[in-house]
Design a protein around this motif. Structure first.
Motif: not given
Lengths: 181, 219
Positions: A19, A17, A14
């Motif tokens: 995120e 990415e 995450n």
């Protein structure tokens, strides 16, 4: 917020990415400044994604495109016509050939290549449908991302022969298999 | 952060072009189908390879999937992207072939940890820089392929679609018929497992070592 190694490992994908929340990102980055193990895990994971994401890693087998296109051609129904239809087609062909011959007499050479550094197209099937942008220099397989990434005006779907006549040169990425070796 | 290719982004122009091609094919211009599939041929092949792990089988299945997409194009509803639908067909074809070949019996037993539990990295080798020319070397490519082949299928298929073919997480979930959360969990595990396998071999300046061969002076 303080995070432990186990939480960093859990969030590494995450994090890469993008995120994770800004708070968690700040906490992970604070942890990474202090922890060599987690930094090594992060660097290594990023390297894995980088290496495997490279197109050179997994190339299509030689002749793959030709094979599926040939098999597909067996399934594509060929248009059937009446005698009158054939007559019209022959007449149209004669008309087109005549106009080409006339055009060739008036201007014996093809348009100058739009790019001086490019390779002229010689092995590309003339009936193949390709895309070219109005202000661009190269033509591409429909959907080639290098055409849409650099958007140069309106894109047209034309036959390869027509694109070549207009001086477009083949994209060295998506049409690589057709270029001279 | 990670840079993704344009393939992943919803490209309106590209979608419109596809819709127009599909409409023309349905209206009888069948020869345009090759142009519709061409941008995704690599993705089709890689999806088949992810499940079958054999180039010849993957090529066969990829061809079958393309033909099936052609013959069933009228059943395609624009609720998903054409590429997602095409890859779904490929995955189904590959799964059917696997069942016929009983390939599950030959899967690597690499997945010793439960998917629900946290994955603990085993290697902490300092693997920082990768020269861009690394992939020109066939031994590196072979090493990466072997590492990928050692993953259990459920990790390999997610990793190949997402990190090799840059399919979005949502599309990967749709194609494999699993939840987005499962895609994320499997992807994390696949990445960490591959790092564990590769880091000891590729860390500490492995790339800069030039093999000494006749005529190849090391100075």
């Amino acid at each position: 917020m303080v995070v432990e190694c186990a939480q960093v490992w859990l969030e590494i994908s995450n994090y890469l990415e993008d995120e994770v929340s800004p708070e968690l990102r700040a906490s992970i980055e604070a942890h990474l400044r202090e922890c060599r193990h987690c930094t090594a895990v992060l660097d290594g994971t990023r390297n894995v994604i980088h290496l495997y994401g490279d197109d050179r890693l997994l190339e299509l087998p030689a002749g793959f495109t030709t094979r599926w296109q040939s098999r597909l051609a067996e399934y594509v129904p060929s248009p059937r016509g009446t005698a009158f239809g054939w007559l019209i087609a022959v007449a149209a062909l004669a008309l087109i050939s005549g106009s080409f011959a006339l055009a060739r007499l008036k201007s014996p050479s093809l348009s100058a290549l739009r790019s001086y550094h490019a390779q002229p197209a010689t092995r590309i099937p003339s009936g193949m449908m390709v895309e070219a942008s109005v202000n661009g220099k190269t033509f591409h397989v429909p959907g080639c991302r290098f055409l849409h990434e650099h958007g140069k005006g309106k894109v047209r779907l034309v036959a390869a022969a027509e694109a070549i006549r207009e001086g477009y040169v083949p994209c060295v990425r998506c049409l690589r298999e057709y270029l001279n070796r | 952060m990670l840079r993704r290719t344009a393939v992943e982004k919803p490209a309106d122009a590209s979608d419109e072009r596809e819709q127009s091609l599909i409409a023309r094919i349905r209206n009888g211009e069948s020869s345009l189908f090759a142009a519709l599939v061409k941008p995704y041929e690599r993705r089709v092949y890689v999806a088949a390879l992810a499940l079958l792990r054999n180039e010849a089988d993957a090529q066969d299945v990829a061809q079958e999937a393309i033909l099936k997409a052609f013959t069933h194009l009228r059943q395609f509803r624009a609720e998903s992207r054409f590429s997602t639908w095409l890859i779904q067909i490929t995955v189904n074809e590959a799964r059917m072939r696997r069942r016929r070949q009983h390939s599950e019996l030959f899967e690597p037993i690499a997945d010793v940890q439960n998917e629900e539990g946290a994955y603990t990295p085993r290697e902490f080798a300092d693997w920082r820089e990768i020269p861009s020319e690394a992939l020109e070397r066939s031994e590196i490519r072979a090493l990466l392929a072997k590492a990928l082949g050692s993953l259990a299928q459920k990790y390999r298929e997610v990793f190949l679609l997402r990190d090799v073919e840059h399919v979005s997480i949502e599309e990967t979930a749709q194609v494999l018929d699993i939840s987005v959360a499962s895609v994320k969990t499997r992807l994390l595990r696949a990445r960490l497992m591959l790092r564990d396998i590769l880091a000891p071999m590729l860390a500490d300046g492995w790339f800069s070592r030039t093999p000494f061969q006749k005529g190849n002076k090391p100075w």
